[in-house]
Design a protein around this motif. Structure first.
Motif, PDB file in Angstrom:
ATOM      1  N   PHE A  40     172.436  -9.773 111.742  1.00 36.07           N
ATOM      2  CA  PHE A  40     172.763 -10.864 110.823  1.00 36.07           C
ATOM      3  C   PHE A  40     171.840 -10.891 109.609  1.00 36.07           C
ATOM      4  O   PHE A  40     172.215 -11.378 108.542  1.00 36.07           O
ATOM      5  N   LEU A  41     170.610 -10.387 109.753  1.00 36.52           N
ATOM      6  CA  LEU A  41     169.618 -10.508 108.684  1.00 36.52           C
ATOM      7  C   LEU A  41     170.026  -9.818 107.377  1.00 36.52           C
ATOM      8  O   LEU A  41     169.964 -10.452 106.317  1.00 36.52           O
ATOM      9  N   VAL A 157     162.263 -14.263 106.127  1.00 35.91           N
ATOM     10  CA  VAL A 157     162.447 -12.945 105.509  1.00 35.91           C
ATOM     11  C   VAL A 157     162.744 -13.087 104.018  1.00 35.91           C
ATOM     12  O   VAL A 157     162.187 -12.367 103.192  1.00 35.91           O
ATOM     13  N   TRP A 158     163.602 -14.023 103.659  1.00 34.30           N
ATOM     14  CA  TRP A 158     163.943 -14.186 102.246  1.00 34.30           C
ATOM     15  C   TRP A 158     162.738 -14.637 101.428  1.00 34.30           C
ATOM     16  O   TRP A 158     162.389 -14.025 100.429  1.00 34.30           O
ATOM     17  N   ASN A 159     162.103 -15.714 101.834  1.00 39.70           N
ATOM     18  CA  ASN A 159     161.023 -16.304 101.043  1.00 39.70           C
ATOM     19  C   ASN A 159     159.751 -15.482 101.040  1.00 39.70           C
ATOM     20  O   ASN A 159     159.017 -15.465 100.055  1.00 39.70           O
ATOM     21  N   LYS A 160     159.471 -14.771 102.127  1.00 41.54           N
ATOM     22  CA  LYS A 160     158.226 -13.999 102.210  1.00 41.54           C
ATOM     23  C   LYS A 160     158.383 -12.553 101.758  1.00 41.54           C
ATOM     24  O   LYS A 160     157.411 -11.947 101.330  1.00 41.54           O
ATOM     25  N   CYS A 161     159.590 -11.998 101.868  1.00 37.84           N
ATOM     26  CA  CYS A 161     159.747 -10.564 101.596  1.00 37.84           C
ATOM     27  C   CYS A 161     160.657 -10.240 100.416  1.00 37.84           C
ATOM     28  O   CYS A 161     160.306  -9.421  99.582  1.00 37.84           O
ATOM     29  N   LEU A 162     161.823 -10.834 100.367  1.00 33.44           N
ATOM     30  CA  LEU A 162     162.844 -10.377  99.427  1.00 33.44           C
ATOM     31  C   LEU A 162     162.975 -11.188  98.156  1.00 33.44           C
ATOM     32  O   LEU A 162     163.450 -10.680  97.154  1.00 33.44           O
ATOM     33  N   LYS A 163     162.580 -12.429  98.184  1.00 37.45           N
ATOM     34  CA  LYS A 163     162.756 -13.303  97.023  1.00 37.45           C
ATOM     35  C   LYS A 163     162.070 -12.718  95.776  1.00 37.45           C
ATOM     36  O   LYS A 163     162.600 -12.794  94.681  1.00 37.45           O
ATOM     37  N   LYS A 164     160.940 -12.090  95.981  1.00 35.16           N
ATOM     38  CA  LYS A 164     160.161 -11.553  94.864  1.00 35.16           C
ATOM     39  C   LYS A 164     160.829 -10.337  94.218  1.00 35.16           C
ATOM     40  O   LYS A 164     160.672 -10.108  93.024  1.00 35.16           O
TER      41      LYS A 164
END
Length: 166
Positions: A40-41, A157-164
């Motif tokens: 799902f991630l 995962v979104w806020n710590k890894c991919l958002k940037k």
């Protein structure tokens, strides 16, 4: 410049489809009636970045490709419909919105209760011939684990890894 963004989007979608196949086929617990995993991630991340339609199409493609390359039984289009609807649901709830634990819970709740519990259970009933009441206890156990895991991991995962990098 517009062409570069379309190419970039296709590359990212392709990478996330590959990641979904790997996480679903190799990093999940599979039984004949439940699958608990992290497939799902990548779909939730695509839903956040590109919206419902891209996430639904990508998840359906990932399901089809994964089934063709690593079959675990006969292909059943109903399951592909479920994963398409899962991508759509993640996109509706998460795209162009702040990714919070509350919003992730709402997405996980709808995906797990509507699509995984109701629709997938019906598909399994058609495939196995087992009564729905026989399938429900294991399916309920699955969503009892899946909702908190999805609620925790999607914003993390979104806020710590991919958002940037998105």
């Amino acid at each position: 410049m517009q062409n570069d963004s379309k190419i970039r989007r296709l590359i990212i979608i392709g990478l996330f489809i590959a990641l979904e196949v790997i996480l679903t086929r190799f990093c999940s617990i599979n039984t004949p009636i439940i699958r608990i995993g992290f497939g799902f991630l990548p779909v939730a991340m695509l839903a956040i970045m590109y919206g419902p339609l891209w996430a639904g199409i990508a998840y359906a493609l990932g399901d089809f490709i994964g089934m063709m390359i690593f079959p675990t039984g006969a292909y059943f289009p109903g399951i592909t419909l479920t994963v398409f609807l899962t991508g759509i649901t993640f996109g509706i709830v998460l795209h162009k919105k702040s990714i919070t634990y509350k919003r992730a819970f709402i997405a996980a709740f709808f995906v797990c209760c509507l699509w995984n519990l109701c629709l997938d259970t019906y598909w399994l009933y058609l495939l196995t011939g087992k009564g729905i009441l026989v399938l429900l206890p294991a399916r309920l156990l699955k969503i009892a684990f899946a909702i908190p895991i999805q609620t925790l991991l999607i914003p993390l995962v979104w806020n710590k890894c991919l958002k940037k990098i998105a």
